[in-house]
Design a protein around this motif. Sequence first.
Motif, PDB file in Angstrom:
ATOM      1  N   ARG A   1      -2.225  36.025  21.268  1.00 52.50           N
ATOM      2  CA  ARG A   1      -1.422  35.270  21.578  1.00 52.50           C
ATOM      3  C   ARG A   1      -0.623  34.498  20.854  1.00 52.50           C
ATOM      4  NH1 ARG A   1       0.762  34.303  26.170  1.00 52.50           N
ATOM      5  NH2 ARG A   1       0.376  32.096  26.216  1.00 52.50           N
TER       6      ARG A   1
ATOM      7  N   LYS B   1      -1.124  30.378  20.554  1.00 55.52           N
ATOM      8  CA  LYS B   1      -0.598  29.408  21.559  1.00 55.52           C
ATOM      9  C   LYS B   1      -1.591  29.498  22.804  1.00 55.52           C
ATOM     10  CE  LYS B   1       4.143  30.706  20.101  1.00 55.52           C
ATOM     11  NZ  LYS B   1       4.139  32.041  19.431  1.00 55.52           N
TER      12      LYS B   1
ATOM     13  N   GLY C   1       2.315  29.876  27.462  1.00 57.16           N
ATOM     14  CA  GLY C   1       3.844  30.230  27.105  1.00 57.16           C
ATOM     15  C   GLY C   1       4.821  29.180  27.137  1.00 57.16           C
TER      16      GLY C   1
ATOM     17  N   ALA D   1       5.873  28.230  23.121  1.00 58.67           N
ATOM     18  CA  ALA D   1       6.794  29.031  22.445  1.00 58.67           C
ATOM     19  C   ALA D   1       7.977  28.568  22.081  1.00 58.67           C
ATOM     20  CB  ALA D   1       6.910  30.349  22.969  1.00 58.67           C
TER      21      ALA D   1
ATOM     22  N   ASP E   1      10.465  29.806  20.595  1.00 56.02           N
ATOM     23  CA  ASP E   1      11.773  30.540  20.568  1.00 56.02           C
ATOM     24  C   ASP E   1      12.084  30.513  21.905  1.00 56.02           C
ATOM     25  OD1 ASP E   1       9.648  31.717  20.748  1.00 56.02           O
ATOM     26  OD2 ASP E   1      10.091  33.545  19.550  1.00 56.02           O
ATOM     27  N   ASP E   2      11.468  30.510  22.816  1.00 57.89           N
ATOM     28  CA  ASP E   2      11.834  30.682  24.301  1.00 57.89           C
ATOM     29  C   ASP E   2      12.857  29.886  24.873  1.00 57.89           C
ATOM     30  OD1 ASP E   2      10.252  33.153  24.111  1.00 57.89           O
ATOM     31  OD2 ASP E   2       8.667  32.290  25.452  1.00 57.89           O
ATOM     32  N   TRP E   3      12.694  28.725  24.330  1.00 54.97           N
ATOM     33  CA  TRP E   3      13.485  27.445  24.912  1.00 54.97           C
ATOM     34  C   TRP E   3      14.986  27.504  24.389  1.00 54.97           C
ATOM     35  CZ3 TRP E   3      11.583  24.494  28.617  1.00 54.97           C
ATOM     36  CH2 TRP E   3      10.144  24.447  28.851  1.00 54.97           C
ATOM     37  N   GLN E   4      15.784  27.355  25.461  1.00 52.38           N
ATOM     38  CA  GLN E   4      17.298  27.255  25.143  1.00 52.38           C
ATOM     39  C   GLN E   4      17.750  25.930  25.481  1.00 52.38           C
ATOM     40  OE1 GLN E   4      18.856  30.094  23.786  1.00 52.38           O
ATOM     41  NE2 GLN E   4      16.881  31.112  24.141  1.00 52.38           N
TER      42      GLN E   4
ATOM     43  N   GLU F   1      16.123  21.119  27.161  1.00 54.67           N
ATOM     44  CA  GLU F   1      15.937  22.455  27.080  1.00 54.67           C
ATOM     45  C   GLU F   1      15.384  23.371  28.142  1.00 54.67           C
ATOM     46  OE1 GLU F   1      14.370  23.011  22.268  1.00 54.67           O
ATOM     47  OE2 GLU F   1      12.848  22.116  23.812  1.00 54.67           O
TER      48      GLU F   1
ATOM     49  N   ARG G   1      13.991  27.280  29.752  1.00 54.17           N
ATOM     50  CA  ARG G   1      13.514  28.540  29.683  1.00 54.17           C
ATOM     51  C   ARG G   1      13.443  29.399  30.991  1.00 54.17           C
ATOM     52  NH1 ARG G   1       7.816  29.787  29.724  1.00 54.17           N
ATOM     53  NH2 ARG G   1       7.980  31.522  28.403  1.00 54.17           N
TER      54      ARG G   1
ATOM     55  N   SER H   1      11.006  31.832  33.414  1.00 52.34           N
ATOM     56  CA  SER H   1       9.909  32.667  33.565  1.00 52.34           C
ATOM     57  C   SER H   1       9.199  32.626  35.098  1.00 52.34           C
ATOM     58  CB  SER H   1       8.738  32.150  32.602  1.00 52.34           C
ATOM     59  OG  SER H   1       7.587  32.602  32.794  1.00 52.34           O
TER      60      SER H   1
ATOM     61  N   THR I   1      12.948  28.450  36.649  1.00 49.07           N
ATOM     62  CA  THR I   1      13.234  28.023  35.395  1.00 49.07           C
ATOM     63  C   THR I   1      12.440  26.763  34.863  1.00 49.07           C
ATOM     64  OG1 THR I   1      15.479  28.473  35.800  1.00 49.07           O
ATOM     65  CG2 THR I   1      15.354  26.904  34.296  1.00 49.07           C
TER      66      THR I   1
END
Length: 120
Positions: free
Chosen positions: A23, A26, A29, A32, A34-37, A75, A77, A79, A82
């Motif tokens: 993993r 981490k 999840g 992470a 890079d997953d957040w916008q 931010e 993400r 999964s 939201t």
Amino acid sequence: MKAQKYCFYLLTLLIIPIYATARGGKHSGLDALDDWQPITNVNDEAVKKIGQFAVYEYNRNSNSNLVFDKVVSGESRFSDGTYYRLVLAAKNGAKTRNYKAIVFDQPWSYTRKLTNFDPA
């Protein structure tokens, strides 16, 4: 019987580090980066409602009296719904302070949960 018990514990101790390495170290999840916008419009009514919900739930669970002021930044993400990671401004009496909140929202199942709320 004792040997089976020790084998089970030994196997468990071996699997956990392998899983953590796979993993990337981490714990969740949600860690992470890079997953957040970024949320570009924190003044959007839907984002404000998520922020208001976070403060409401925090107050309900902690017997506090914070008053939602605004969403400072955020931010999101996706999964299975939201996740919103927001920095909120809330008033406690006359003093305004920033808080970090994570809210999970799944509108199709009518699910919304505050998963984290801490001072920023």
